[in-house]
Enzyme design. Structure first.
Site, PDB file in Angstrom:
ATOM      1  N   ALA A 170       9.926  10.598 103.838  1.00  0.00           N
ATOM      2  CA  ALA A 170      10.868  10.893 104.903  1.00  0.00           C
ATOM      3  C   ALA A 170      11.680   9.653 105.270  1.00  0.00           C
ATOM      4  CB  ALA A 170      10.146  11.450 106.123  1.00  0.00           C
ATOM      5  N   LEU A 171      12.784   9.461 104.554  1.00  0.00           N
ATOM      6  CA  LEU A 171      13.678   8.330 104.819  1.00  0.00           C
ATOM      7  C   LEU A 171      14.995   8.789 105.433  1.00  0.00           C
ATOM      8  CD1 LEU A 171      13.453   6.096 101.598  1.00  0.00           C
ATOM      9  CD2 LEU A 171      12.020   6.029 103.636  1.00  0.00           C
TER      10      LEU A 171
ATOM     11  N   GLY B  19      22.390  10.350 110.097  1.00  0.00           N
ATOM     12  CA  GLY B  19      23.267   9.188 110.138  1.00  0.00           C
ATOM     13  C   GLY B  19      22.838   8.045 109.248  1.00  0.00           C
TER      14      GLY B  19
ATOM     15  N   GLN C 101      30.913  25.075  79.060  1.00  0.00           N
ATOM     16  CA  GLN C 101      32.187  25.427  78.430  1.00  0.00           C
ATOM     17  C   GLN C 101      31.970  26.063  77.051  1.00  0.00           C
ATOM     18  OE1 GLN C 101      34.807  25.088  80.233  1.00  0.00           O
ATOM     19  NE2 GLN C 101      36.414  25.695  78.793  1.00  0.00           N
TER      20      GLN C 101
ATOM     21  N   GLY D  98      31.223  29.667  77.271  1.00  0.00           N
ATOM     22  CA  GLY D  98      32.255  30.537  77.813  1.00  0.00           C
ATOM     23  C   GLY D  98      31.772  31.246  79.063  1.00  0.00           C
TER      24      GLY D  98
ATOM     25  N   GLU E 273      18.298   9.062  95.587  1.00  0.00           N
ATOM     26  CA  GLU E 273      17.738   7.755  95.200  1.00  0.00           C
ATOM     27  C   GLU E 273      18.810   6.765  94.759  1.00  0.00           C
ATOM     28  OE1 GLU E 273      13.922   7.546  93.169  1.00  0.00           O
ATOM     29  OE2 GLU E 273      13.770   9.725  93.384  1.00  0.00           O
TER      30      GLU E 273
END
Length: 379
Positions: free
Chosen positions: A122-123, A127, A332, A335, A359
């Protein structure tokens, strides 16, 4: 490592079908159970504390980055959920290995290695993302320990975790690098509220709010005021493995493209006969091989205890950016089928996107490299 890699490759291809149709949380729990039963989770915990024997690839108080990379490449080739549930056990618990009291290590890490306890790191905050100095979650000292208040976001395993390793501010103001401290916080503590949300690929993730949560003195990790060092040391140990996961995804995308182009016929011949598409595949192959070599270089340097700031940043930047490009080309080549839910390349396209962000974003890796190149890394 060849034997480990082969074992994980075989495991991944049999385990992935067992979890792919399950609801997200059920899939995550089942993935961790399968990984633990196979003995793979042990590689996320240092040997000294109940983890796997690295056979001399790294000191016993740490984890082998070469092993992490070999495992993550093969898991990511098969399933993004297997990959994330594997690595989160290490990311969420490594600060305990680095800074936990002996009693805390002994009652926690062996169970992490066996998959009996689920870890979360939990970092990040609303903000505080790339700049951890902006962490505002506060831990206030009390006679019986600490009281934790704040909000964390983009926390993997938010709903599943048995414990969080949390970076919080014990002094100073947001924006100051000093005054940050790491804590071990059991998930069943009163005052913890989890709010899950969805991202573009299956991934158990959410916000975690701490409302005056009690943390015991023995749950302090390392020294008060030096938590940023623990957080950065954890990221430094595991960041190269993000690049390895990108390599696994890119390799699967290339394999899917080659198979499809060889089988799909248009205008009376296989798509593989068209020069433009052959050029695409050639460049995909070159970028993949370059990424593999950068990952190997970085992992070896970190395991050997050598300065590896440039090597890790190069690997993280190039492997994740190249994997995104390779997956885009694979879509791609398919398709319309390339964007159809249920196709492998469509899944890979969604799974690869986050790797350029978490990270350390690609932009942060460029800043790190520029500082190293110009010699102002300490400025």
């Amino acid at each position: 490592m060849k034997a480990l890699r082969a074992r994980v490759a075989a495991f991944g291809l049999t385990a992935a079908p067992q979890i792919e149709a399950l609801p997200e949380l059920e899939s995550a729990r089942r993935a961790l159970q399968l990984l633990a039963d196979e003995g793979l989770v042990e590689w996320t915990v240092p040997e000294r504390f109940g983890g796997a024997d690295s056979n001399g690839h790294a000191p016993d108080e740490t984890v082998s980055v070469r092993a992490l990379c070999a495992i993550r490449e093969e898991l990511a080739y098969a399933s993004g959920m297997l990959d994330i549930m594997f690595v989160m056990q290490g990311l969420g618990s490594y600060a305990v290995a680095l800074g936990g009291k002996d009693e805390l290590r002994e009652r926690t890490l062996p169970d992490v290695a066996k998959g009996r306890l689920i870890a979360a790191f939990a970092l990040t905050e609303p903000g505080a993302g790339s700049s951890l100095a902006d962490v505002a979650t506060r831990a206030e000292a009390k006679p019986d320990g600490w009281r934790l208040t704040g909000v964390k976001t983009f926390i993997s395993n938010a709903e599943l975790a048995d414990f969080f390793t949390v970076l919080a501010r014990t002094s100073g103001a947001p924006g100051e690098k000093d005054g940050l401290t790491m804590f071990f916080v059991p998930a069943n503590r009163r005052g913890i509220e989890v709010r899950p949300f969805e991202v573009i690929a299956p991934h158990p993730i959410g916000d975690v709010q701490f409302h005056d949560v009690h943390v015991a003195e023995g749950e302090l990790l390392g020294e008060a005021g030096r938590g940023l060092e623990l957080a950065l040391a954890t990221l430094a140990r595991f960041r190269t493995s993000v690049a390895a996961a990108a390599v696994g995804i890119a390799r699967r995308a290339l394999d899917e493209s080659v198979r499809h182009l060889a089988q799909r016929r248009q205008f009376g011949r296989p798509l593989a006969a068209f020069q433009g598409l052959r050029f695409d595949v050639a460049e995909m192959d070159v970028r993949l091989r370059a990424a593999q070599l950068l990952v190997a270089e970085a992992a070896r340097a970190v395991d050997n205890g050598e300065p590896a700031t440039r090597e890790v940043a190069r690997a993280k930047l190039f492997a994740t950016e190249s994997a995104a490009w390779i997956c885009d080309r694979a879509v791609q080549h398919f398709g319309g089928l390339g964007v159809k839910r249920g196709e492998t390349v469509e899944r890979l396209y969604r799974e690869v996107r986050a790797l350029r962000i978490y990270e350390g974003t690609s932009e942060i890796q460029k800043l790190i490299l520029a500082k190293e190149i110009f010699g102002d890394a300490k400025s």
